[in-house]
Write a protein that holds these residues in place. Structure first.
Motif, short mmCIF file in Angstrom:
data_model
loop_
_atom_site.label_atom_id
_atom_site.label_comp_id
_atom_site.label_asym_id
_atom_site.label_seq_id
_atom_site.Cartn_x
_atom_site.Cartn_y
_atom_site.Cartn_z
N ARG A 129 0.73 -1.24 0.08
CA ARG A 129 0.01 0.01 0.02
C ARG A 129 0.97 1.24 0.21
NH1 ARG A 129 -4.36 1.41 4.25
NH2 ARG A 129 -4.89 -0.77 4.75
N SER A 130 1.98 1.30 0.39
CA SER A 130 2.84 2.46 0.60
C SER A 130 3.65 2.74 -0.57
CB SER A 130 3.46 2.50 1.79
OG SER A 130 4.33 1.46 2.08
N ILE A 131 4.71 1.25 -0.90
CA ILE A 131 5.65 1.67 -1.93
C ILE A 131 4.94 1.66 -3.31
CG2 ILE A 131 7.59 0.60 -2.96
CD1 ILE A 131 8.16 -0.58 -0.06
N GLY A 132 3.79 0.80 -3.40
CA GLY A 132 3.15 0.87 -4.67
C GLY A 132 3.05 -0.36 -5.36
N LEU B 193 9.72 4.88 -5.90
CA LEU B 193 8.67 4.66 -5.02
C LEU B 193 7.44 5.74 -5.27
CD1 LEU B 193 11.59 4.34 -3.35
CD2 LEU B 193 10.12 3.33 -1.76
N ASP B 194 6.44 4.94 -5.10
CA ASP B 194 5.09 5.78 -5.55
C ASP B 194 4.78 6.88 -4.56
OD1 ASP B 194 4.32 4.42 -7.60
OD2 ASP B 194 2.61 3.42 -6.95
N TYR B 195 5.18 7.01 -3.54
CA TYR B 195 4.74 7.95 -2.36
C TYR B 195 5.27 9.26 -2.29
CZ TYR B 195 8.55 5.53 0.61
OH TYR B 195 9.60 5.08 0.80
N GLY C 265 12.67 1.42 5.07
CA GLY C 265 12.09 2.00 6.51
C GLY C 265 10.99 2.58 6.56
N THR C 266 10.72 3.61 5.55
CA THR C 266 9.69 4.45 5.59
C THR C 266 8.30 4.09 6.01
OG1 THR C 266 10.85 5.94 4.22
CG2 THR C 266 8.65 6.66 4.50
N ALA C 267 7.93 2.84 5.13
CA ALA C 267 6.63 2.24 5.62
C ALA C 267 6.46 1.78 7.10
CB ALA C 267 6.43 1.10 4.64
N THR D 127 5.95 -1.25 -8.62
CA THR D 127 7.45 -0.62 -8.49
C THR D 127 8.17 -1.65 -8.44
OG1 THR D 127 7.03 -0.61 -5.86
CG2 THR D 127 6.81 1.41 -6.90
N ASP D 128 9.41 -1.49 -8.53
CA ASP D 128 10.29 -2.77 -8.89
C ASP D 128 10.49 -3.51 -7.47
OD1 ASP D 128 11.22 -2.19 -11.18
OD2 ASP D 128 13.17 -1.36 -10.60
N ILE D 129 10.39 -2.87 -6.44
CA ILE D 129 10.51 -3.28 -4.91
C ILE D 129 9.45 -4.37 -4.86
CG2 ILE D 129 10.16 -3.14 -2.48
CD1 ILE D 129 11.98 -0.51 -2.91
N VAL D 130 8.18 -3.85 -4.78
CA VAL D 130 6.93 -4.61 -4.72
C VAL D 130 6.50 -5.81 -5.66
CG1 VAL D 130 4.51 -4.82 -4.57
CG2 VAL D 130 5.90 -2.92 -3.25
N GLU D 131 7.16 -5.42 -6.96
CA GLU D 131 6.81 -6.58 -8.14
C GLU D 131 7.82 -7.56 -8.07
OE1 GLU D 131 7.08 -4.32 -11.79
OE2 GLU D 131 4.68 -4.43 -11.84
N LYS D 132 8.94 -7.37 -7.81
CA LYS D 132 10.21 -8.37 -7.88
C LYS D 132 11.13 -8.49 -6.72
CE LYS D 132 12.52 -5.78 -11.29
NZ LYS D 132 12.55 -5.61 -12.72
N GLU D 133 11.11 -7.71 -5.63
CA GLU D 133 12.12 -7.62 -4.77
C GLU D 133 12.05 -8.10 -3.42
OE1 GLU D 133 13.88 -3.82 -5.19
OE2 GLU D 133 14.78 -4.05 -7.22
#
Ligand code: ATP
Ligand code: MG
Length: 422
Positions: A53-56, A260-262, A83-85, A59-65
């Motif tokens: 919900r936070s990173i999106g 990141l999306d935010y 760390g932000t989330a 995004t690379d992170i959520v899709e594959k990392e």
């Protein structure tokens, strides 16, 4: 039986390297705390939903990392990739954001399933800072002034350059996204596979494509800055004026969008060209919408994360670690003969009366000569020698290992005086 190895991209930190890490971490803490930042700690493991919900989602992170799995209860959990989330979740859940300003820092391991290479690991370490409750450019500027001071303290100023940009508000970005998609769709054949995929999912990310052909194409694309509303434009101008007056040098990079999306309004990266492709050592920006997006009462926010592995590599690459950092003991106690009891008592008295002195007792016996060799190799400035004569006379011999001062046999109180002057 075969030996079990560590997982790829997850490094051990060995005693030879830990002094540099401790040196870096202490400097960062000191600088952050000199601006009134306070430490917050939150879990390494959170519910997967928090990061989605936070990173999106796209995004690379959520899709594959992400390291994600179902726990024994069937709930989806994820090792924190940043760390932000977690910091927002913890601050909100514990009531830190109710009409309050917070300046917070945290540090620790983050996990991303990436291709390991120099400066890119699967378990890496970040220091992060987040400020909640302030919307003006003054705190954005303060953050950048603070990081500039840190580079100065670390002797890295010459090697790290600042890039800044403004992403405007969500509406500005949506309008820009449409214009960019329209432009790029007309040039679809010139796009590489990655950019074609992003055209549908996350077109702004095409702006920081590493492909030089795409970068050339973007020279004629619509410019994000033409889409900013008056408030974002003013915010950005005020930030620049503050940086100018504080004499923090920067370059404006209109294609800096961050992964990141935010983020909205201010975004920035501190970049070095001494580390090859993994050149960003610190990155962050403003994320005024995130607290609300995670279910809290709206609160403006700005923050950054810095990669410790890359900073350690940079410190080593430019030779910025002071030699003294590697020395882990100041005095080495040589135990010559059957005097272990006296040696143990004596070193305890020294520790009680010499604040901060690091003293290592020789253990395990051995000849005087071999103990002196160990004393030398330890890097200690002095060897303290207790033999049977010293023990009987309640004295200690102090031998300087790095200077030509004569060795002396003195009463313990006098040795303590000398040690306090080391
Ligand atoms: P990059 O473009 O290098 O992948 P990023 O945009 O994914 O970086 P952020 O999410 O902004 O990085 O993280 C902040 C900082 O953390 C980075 O600037 C970098 O110094 C560090 N960092 C990020 N990912 C890694 C990693 N896999 N290994 C080591 N350090 C990392
Ligand atoms: Mg990345």
């Amino acid at each position: 039986m075969s030996k079990i190895q560590s997982l790829r991209g997850m490094n051990d930190l060995l005693p030879e390297q830990s002094p540099t890490w401790q040196y870096l971490e202490q400097k960062i803490k000191d600088v952050l705390q000199s601006y009134g930042y306070r430490e917050i700690r939150f879990p390494l493991l959170e519910s997967t939903e928090l990061f989605k919900r936070s990173i999106g989602e796209v995004t690379d992170i959520v899709e594959k990392e992400m390291y994600t799995w179902l726990d024994r209860n069937g709930d989806s959990v994820t090792l924190r990739p940043e760390g932000t989330a977690g910091c927002v979740r913890a601050s909100e859940q514990n009531g830190l954001l109710r009409n309050q300003v917070q300046r917070l820092w945290y540090s620790g391991p983050m996990f991303r399933y990436e291709r390991p290479q120099k400066g890119r690991l699967r378990q890496f370490h970040q220091f992060g800072a987040e400020v909640f409750g302030l919307e003006g450019p003054d705190v954005d500027a303060e953050m950048l002034v603070m990081t500039a001071r840190l580079w100065e303290e670390l002797g890295l100023s010459e090697h790290i350059k600042l890039q800044i940009n403004s992403l405007g508000n969500a509406l500005n970005r949506a309008q820009y996204r449409d214009a960019l998609v329209e432009f790029l769709s007309a040039h679809k054949d010139s796009l590489d596979e990655d950019s074609q995929r992003r055209l549908d999912s996350n077109p702004l990310r095409i702006l920081d494509s590493k492909n030089s052909q795409i970068q050339a194409l973007l020279d004629t694309a619509p410019n994000l800055h033409d889409f900013l509303d008056a408030e974002s434009t003013e915010h950005f101008a005020a930030l620049r004026a503050l940086l100018d007056s504080a004499e923090v040098a920067y370059e404006i990079n209109p294609r800096l969008v961050r992964g990141l999306d935010y983020y909205g309004k201010t975004v920035f990266e501190w970049i070095t060209d001494s580390l090859g492709a993994q050149g960003t050592v610190c990155a962050g920006g403003r994320y005024d919408g995130l607290v609300e997006q995670l279910g809290g009462k709206p609160s403006p926010a700005v923050g950054f994360g810095m990669g410790e592995e890359r900073l350690v590599l940079l410190l080593d690459a430019v030779g910025a670690v002071p030699d003294s950092v590697d020395l882990y003991v100041d005095a080495y106690l040589v135990v010559a003969g059957e005097v272990t009891q006296q040696a143990l008592r004596c070193s305890e008295l020294i520790r009680s009366q010499c604040a901060g002195l690091r003293i290592q007792n020789h253990c395990g016996g051995g000849s005087f000569k071999s103990q002196m060799k160990k004393a030398d190799r330890s890097g200690a400035k002095v060897a303290l020698i207790i033999g049977e004569d010293e023990a009987a006379a309640e004295k200690v011999t102090i031998k300087y290992l790095r200077e030509t001062t004569e060795q002396q046999t003195l009463a313990l109180a006098d040795v303590i005086n000398l040690l306090n002057q080391l």
